[in-house]
Design a protein around this motif. Structure first.
Motif, PDB file in Angstrom:
ATOM      1  N   GLU A   1      -5.713   7.209   7.369  1.00 34.00           N
ATOM      2  CA  GLU A   1      -6.202   5.893   7.175  1.00 34.00           C
ATOM      3  C   GLU A   1      -4.862   5.263   6.751  1.00 34.00           C
ATOM      4  OE1 GLU A   1      -8.953   4.384   7.563  1.00 34.00           O
ATOM      5  OE2 GLU A   1      -9.626   6.138   8.192  1.00 34.00           O
TER       6      GLU A   1
ATOM      7  N   LEU B   1       0.720  -1.066  -0.134  1.00 35.33           N
ATOM      8  CA  LEU B   1      -0.011   0.068  -0.083  1.00 35.33           C
ATOM      9  C   LEU B   1       0.906   1.307  -0.055  1.00 35.33           C
ATOM     10  CD1 LEU B   1      -3.153   0.699   0.338  1.00 35.33           C
ATOM     11  CD2 LEU B   1      -2.594   0.718   2.689  1.00 35.33           C
TER      12      LEU B   1
ATOM     13  N   GLN C   1      -0.604  -0.568  12.057  1.00 30.74           N
ATOM     14  CA  GLN C   1      -0.720  -2.031  12.370  1.00 30.74           C
ATOM     15  C   GLN C   1       0.341  -2.879  11.969  1.00 30.74           C
ATOM     16  OE1 GLN C   1      -4.621  -3.272  10.626  1.00 30.74           O
ATOM     17  NE2 GLN C   1      -5.805  -1.451  11.163  1.00 30.74           N
ATOM     18  N   GLU C   2       0.808  -2.445  10.816  1.00 35.08           N
ATOM     19  CA  GLU C   2       2.238  -3.281  10.325  1.00 35.08           C
ATOM     20  C   GLU C   2       3.363  -3.155  11.449  1.00 35.08           C
ATOM     21  OE1 GLU C   2       2.128  -5.216   7.980  1.00 35.08           O
ATOM     22  OE2 GLU C   2       4.173  -5.452   7.412  1.00 35.08           O
TER      23      GLU C   2
ATOM     24  N   ASN D   1      -2.811   4.520   9.960  1.00 39.63           N
ATOM     25  CA  ASN D   1      -3.491   3.270  10.622  1.00 39.63           C
ATOM     26  C   ASN D   1      -2.905   2.157  10.101  1.00 39.63           C
ATOM     27  OD1 ASN D   1      -5.152   3.888  12.854  1.00 39.63           O
ATOM     28  ND2 ASN D   1      -6.761   4.859  11.142  1.00 39.63           N
ATOM     29  N   GLN D   2      -2.682   1.834   8.717  1.00 43.37           N
ATOM     30  CA  GLN D   2      -2.091   0.642   8.262  1.00 43.37           C
ATOM     31  C   GLN D   2      -0.760   0.501   8.688  1.00 43.37           C
ATOM     32  OE1 GLN D   2      -4.016  -1.358   6.068  1.00 43.37           O
ATOM     33  NE2 GLN D   2      -5.628  -0.324   6.847  1.00 43.37           N
TER      34      GLN D   2
END
Ligand code: 5GP
Length: 190
Positions: free
Chosen positions: A33, A3, A40-41, A36-37
């Protein structure tokens, strides 16, 4: 991280061959957003390591560090760039050479926030020559705290910082590693 690489390909702008501008989503306007990814990673990578504090450097690292900290449920400390000549009392200090401006400046963290019992994760937006990370590592060592590793959004792997910091025995996890870039050819990832 697919991403982030896709976003760099789409919106990143290369300046002068070795500066990647990511102002539209990472360090001026911030895509929360995406953050956030990213958080999390970093949690997937370091979640099992007993991290109880995240340390970053002002200003660009702060947003990413805060979102990441929500997954670790821990506080964020940001090293301040010291503007005065006299460094007051109860602080740890180290020196950083700015990649983008070339100037050397002191960074400081108050002693009361970095403790020998801490297990610290470093977070930053970019890794280039490694001076920012080296300065943060020095602060952690001065405090006698444990260093878990460093989570970096964009590592320019064609510059020496990643090799140097890993050579110090520090775990570095970079979500996008750029092998090469140029205004003509764009960005190639490792
Ligand atoms: P280093 O200390 O590793 O040489 O550089 C890391 C710091 O310089 C990062 O905190 C980041 O703010 C800045 N930096 C280094 N390279 C770039 C780049 O290509 N683009 C942007 N926007 N900032 C960079």
């Amino acid at each position: 991280m697919e991403l982030l690489e896709a976003r760099i390909r789409r919106d990143g702008k290369i300046r002068g061959g070795d500066v990647l501008k990511v102002d539209s989503f990472l360090n001026h306007q911030m895509d929360v957003e995406l953050f956030n990814q990213i958080g999390q990673e970093f949690y997937r990578l370091f979640g099992g390591c007993g991290v109880n504090k995240i340390l970053t450097i002002e200003a660009s690292g702060i947003g990413i560090a805060c979102i990441t900290a929500q997954y670790f449920h821990c506080p964020v400390i940001f090293a301040k760039k010291n503007k005065t000549k006299n460094i007051a009392g109860d602080v740890y200090t180290s020196k950083v050479e700015s990649f983008t401006h070339g100037k050397v400046y002191d960074i400081i963290v108050s002693r009361e926030f970095l403790l020998p019992s801490d297990r610290v994760l470093l977070i930053d937006d970019f890794l280039a020559n490694g001076s920012a990370l080296q300065g943060l590592i020095q602060l952690v060592r001065s405090a006698g705290a444990g260093l878990v590793g460093a989570g970096i959004c964009v590592e320019k792997a064609f510059q020496p910082g990643g090799g140097m910091i890993r050579g110090m025995g520090v775990r570095v996890e970079s979500l996008a590693r750029i092998a090469s870039m140029s205004e003509e050819e764009g960005v190639t990832f490792c």
